[in-house]
Design a protein around this motif. Sequence first.
Motif, PDB file in Angstrom:
ATOM      1  N   GLU A  45       2.399   3.973  -9.736  1.00 34.99           N
ATOM      2  CA  GLU A  45       2.220   2.592  -9.304  1.00 34.99           C
ATOM      3  C   GLU A  45       2.210   2.502  -7.781  1.00 34.99           C
ATOM      4  OE1 GLU A  45       5.151   0.178 -11.267  1.00 34.99           O
ATOM      5  OE2 GLU A  45       3.937   0.132 -13.097  1.00 34.99           O
ATOM      6  N   ASP A  47       1.533  -0.606  -4.353  1.00 36.38           N
ATOM      7  CA  ASP A  47       1.405  -2.009  -3.970  1.00 36.38           C
ATOM      8  C   ASP A  47      -0.008  -2.238  -3.460  1.00 36.38           C
ATOM      9  OD1 ASP A  47       4.022  -2.649  -4.581  1.00 36.38           O
ATOM     10  OD2 ASP A  47       4.763  -2.184  -2.572  1.00 36.38           O
ATOM     11  N   GLU A  71       2.353  -5.038  -7.584  1.00 37.99           N
ATOM     12  CA  GLU A  71       2.500  -3.638  -7.996  1.00 37.99           C
ATOM     13  C   GLU A  71       1.600  -3.396  -9.210  1.00 37.99           C
ATOM     14  OE1 GLU A  71       6.196  -1.607  -9.801  1.00 37.99           O
ATOM     15  OE2 GLU A  71       6.375  -1.363  -7.617  1.00 37.99           O
TER      16      GLU A  71
END
Length: 186
Positions: A45, A47, A71
């Motif tokens: 993951e 941002d 995210e």
Amino acid sequence: MTVGQELLDVPFPEMVAKLGQGIADAQHQLDMNSVEVAQTLADTEIDVVPAITRTINADGSVEYDSADPIEVSLLQAGLFPTFYQFSEAIIDVEMDIKTTTEIETNVEVSASAKFGFGAWSSRIDVDVEHNRKFGREVHGTSQLRTTMVPKPEPPYLFPEVQTVDNRPSEEGGGGGDGGGGGGAAD
């Protein structure tokens, strides 16, 4: 064995079957690798800023405003594994067969004679030797060529950029978001 028979004895059906099986096995391995990459992309993951707004003010100054980062997984962000497929497979086989036969014949002749007490004798020896030699050279080369084609590249990971132009239009009516009054949007 004749040269024609040598060529007929090349196991072409077996070669083609092994090529097909080899391509199927390789395709499976490529697909499984892409699935593993997809899993890694789904588990990783980052941002991402989903949008940036660029505003051009009446005085010509430019301001940027970005949305809050969210995210997302790399897969959700649009990064996909590459899947390959075989589009072509070619087998080239060349064979060069050379056979030689050599016959060698050796003949040795010797004679001898004897005289003594009113009698004489003679002898002729003939020694014939035949040698036959066979030679065979076989040279072969083969080449396997395959072509793999990837799917199209994934979309870029860049945020969408929107432009709002607040400069007054030349017609005197106010530009707003780039709509009406001759305002320009990039």
